[in-house]
Write a protein that holds these residues in place. Structure first.
Motif, PDB file in Angstrom:
ATOM      1  N   THR A 210       0.815  -1.230   0.000  1.00 10.09           N
ATOM      2  CA  THR A 210       0.000   0.000   0.000  1.00 10.09           C
ATOM      3  C   THR A 210       0.841   1.268   0.000  1.00 10.09           C
ATOM      4  N   GLY A 211       2.158   1.109   0.064  1.00 14.63           N
ATOM      5  CA  GLY A 211       3.034   2.260   0.235  1.00 14.63           C
ATOM      6  C   GLY A 211       3.332   2.531   1.693  1.00 14.63           C
ATOM      7  N   ALA A 212       2.690   1.749   2.597  1.00 15.83           N
ATOM      8  CA  ALA A 212       2.878   1.920   4.045  1.00 15.83           C
ATOM      9  C   ALA A 212       2.770   3.396   4.422  1.00 15.83           C
ATOM     10  N   VAL A 213       1.648   3.995   4.098  1.00 14.87           N
ATOM     11  CA  VAL A 213       1.479   5.438   4.255  1.00 14.87           C
ATOM     12  C   VAL A 213       1.302   5.823   5.725  1.00 14.87           C
ATOM     13  N   LEU A 214       0.271   5.285   6.396  1.00 14.45           N
ATOM     14  CA  LEU A 214      -0.015   5.537   7.815  1.00 14.45           C
ATOM     15  C   LEU A 214      -0.233   7.011   8.137  1.00 14.45           C
ATOM     16  N   ASN A 215      -0.320   7.853   7.134  1.00 10.30           N
ATOM     17  CA  ASN A 215      -0.361   9.297   7.376  1.00 10.30           C
ATOM     18  C   ASN A 215      -0.903   9.974   6.120  1.00 10.30           C
ATOM     19  N   ILE A 216      -2.125  10.487   6.193  1.00 13.61           N
ATOM     20  CA  ILE A 216      -2.738  11.102   5.021  1.00 13.61           C
ATOM     21  C   ILE A 216      -1.938  12.301   4.527  1.00 13.61           C
ATOM     22  N   ALA A 217      -1.204  12.957   5.440  1.00 19.79           N
ATOM     23  CA  ALA A 217      -0.388  14.100   5.032  1.00 19.79           C
ATOM     24  C   ALA A 217       0.742  13.688   4.094  1.00 19.79           C
ATOM     25  N   ARG A 218       1.119  12.421   4.120  1.00 21.08           N
ATOM     26  CA  ARG A 218       2.172  11.943   3.221  1.00 21.08           C
ATOM     27  C   ARG A 218       1.736  11.951   1.760  1.00 21.08           C
ATOM     28  N   VAL A 219       0.432  11.819   1.533  1.00 23.80           N
ATOM     29  CA  VAL A 219      -0.023  11.623   0.156  1.00 23.80           C
ATOM     30  C   VAL A 219      -0.950  12.712  -0.363  1.00 23.80           C
ATOM     31  N   VAL A 220      -1.551  13.511   0.511  1.00 30.27           N
ATOM     32  CA  VAL A 220      -2.545  14.468   0.026  1.00 30.27           C
ATOM     33  C   VAL A 220      -1.915  15.501  -0.902  1.00 30.27           C
ATOM     34  N   GLY A 221      -0.704  15.944  -0.594  1.00 33.01           N
ATOM     35  CA  GLY A 221      -0.012  16.883  -1.475  1.00 33.01           C
ATOM     36  C   GLY A 221       0.355  16.248  -2.803  1.00 33.01           C
ATOM     37  N   ILE A 222       0.794  14.997  -2.746  1.00 30.68           N
ATOM     38  CA  ILE A 222       1.142  14.265  -3.970  1.00 30.68           C
ATOM     39  C   ILE A 222      -0.072  14.116  -4.863  1.00 30.68           C
ATOM     40  N   MET A 223      -1.198  13.732  -4.272  1.00 27.42           N
ATOM     41  CA  MET A 223      -2.421  13.550  -5.047  1.00 27.42           C
ATOM     42  C   MET A 223      -2.919  14.872  -5.612  1.00 27.42           C
ATOM     43  N   PHE A 224      -2.725  15.939  -4.871  1.00 28.46           N
ATOM     44  CA  PHE A 224      -3.151  17.258  -5.331  1.00 28.46           C
ATOM     45  C   PHE A 224      -2.413  17.651  -6.612  1.00 28.46           C
ATOM     46  N   PHE A 225      -1.103  17.449  -6.636  1.00 29.53           N
ATOM     47  CA  PHE A 225      -0.325  17.832  -7.814  1.00 29.53           C
ATOM     48  C   PHE A 225      -0.458  16.812  -8.945  1.00 29.53           C
ATOM     49  N   ALA A 226      -0.600  15.533  -8.597  1.00 24.89           N
ATOM     50  CA  ALA A 226      -0.751  14.498  -9.625  1.00 24.89           C
ATOM     51  C   ALA A 226      -2.176  14.457 -10.170  1.00 24.89           C
ATOM     52  N   LYS A 227      -3.086  15.132  -9.471  1.00 24.51           N
ATOM     53  CA  LYS A 227      -4.512  15.154  -9.859  1.00 24.51           C
ATOM     54  C   LYS A 227      -5.065  13.731  -9.974  1.00 24.51           C
ATOM     55  N   SER A 228      -4.685  12.921  -9.014  1.00 23.01           N
ATOM     56  CA  SER A 228      -5.149  11.532  -8.970  1.00 23.01           C
ATOM     57  C   SER A 228      -5.613  11.235  -7.549  1.00 23.01           C
ATOM     58  N   TYR A 229      -6.913  10.978  -7.396  1.00 22.81           N
ATOM     59  CA  TYR A 229      -7.477  10.807  -6.064  1.00 22.81           C
ATOM     60  C   TYR A 229      -8.112   9.429  -5.876  1.00 22.81           C
TER      61      TYR A 229
END
Length: 260
Positions: A210-229
């Motif tokens: 899963t990417g071992a995220v454990l933290n929405i802050a790790r990915v929300v910026g990435i998704m914002f710029f990649a425009k993939s949600y």
């Protein structure tokens, strides 16, 4: 003869009710403003700590396909170490949360106020966006081509199992946070190290799933710029469910001590 005017009575009641609502909203606004003024250094610390963490994680994910050499073990070690350093750096200022799930968990257990939780999460999300902006400026089109280090689901991992795994991992993280930072029986000074080791180990093991995220802050910026949600729901629900474990720790371990 006196005539009872129902309309005038209702109008007076509505006016009084409206005044009370306005007063309540003003008091609430002043409370939020007061919390911001009194605790702004804590929010800045959360912003800086989260920004450095997300910038590091995203940079590693972009650099590895370009330059190689670090491998999954190196990536896990780097992420675990930077997390440890940042918690040590911010713990004495803001508590070193750096994670909306931890923030929500502490709010649910009434360790922080709702206003402070709101500003913490706002700082963490803004930091995530700013961190990926820096990655975009540094790596340019390479970062865009690599989706800024967007995590993905592994082979055979569906949305439901990914959500369940993220919830379990986040719950484990919350358990360590409470055991090493909130509980009075904790070993002083070892909390950040324990959390960094856990993040590093989980990254090493579960990164391909899963990417071992454990933290929405790790990915929300990435998704914002990649425009993939498409996976945003996975990490939000996983994080929220995992944050509920704080209530379990409070009930099982902390409430018992208070009764003694």
């Amino acid at each position: 003869m006196y005539h009872f005017n129902m309309f005038s009575v209702n109008k007076s009641v509505l006016i009084i009710f409206g005044i009370r609502v306005v007063i309540f909203v003003m008091k609430l606004s002043f409370k939020f403003l007061n919390d911001w003024v009194e605790s702004w250094r804590q929010y800045v610390a959360e912003f800086i700590g989260t920004l450095i963490f997300v910038f590091t994680v995203s940079s590693i994910a972009v650099m590895e396909p370009l330059y190689g050499g670090i491998g999954r073990a190196g990536e896990a070690m780097a992420i675990g170490l930077i997390y440890t350093y940042l918690i040590y750096a911010t713990a004495n200022i803001s508590g070193g949360f750096l994670n909306p799930a931890i923030t929500i968990s502490l709010w649910l257990c009434q360790k922080i106020t709702g206003a402070k939780a709101f500003f913490y999460i706002t700082a963490q999300i803004l930091a995530s966006i700013c961190a990926v902006l820096l990655v975009s400026l540094i790596f340019g089109n390479y970062a865009k081509a690599l989706s800024y280090g967007m995590p993905s689901l592994g082979i055979g991992v569906n949305m439901e199992s990914a959500m369940a795994l993220e919830a379990i991992l986040t719950a484990s993280l919350v358990f360590v946070v409470f055991a090493t930072n909130i509980d009075k029986r904790k070993f002083e000074g070892f909390g950040p190290l324990a959390l960094g080791l856990m993040i590093g180990v989980y990254t090493l093991i579960f990164l391909p799933m899963t990417g071992a995220v454990l933290n929405i802050a790790r990915v929300v910026g990435i998704m914002f710029f990649a425009k993939s949600y498409s996976l945003l729901f996975v990490y939000i629900i996983g994080g929220l469910v995992g944050s509920l474990f704080g209530l379990v720790y409070e009930l099982v371990f902390l409430k018992k001590d208070k009764k003694k």
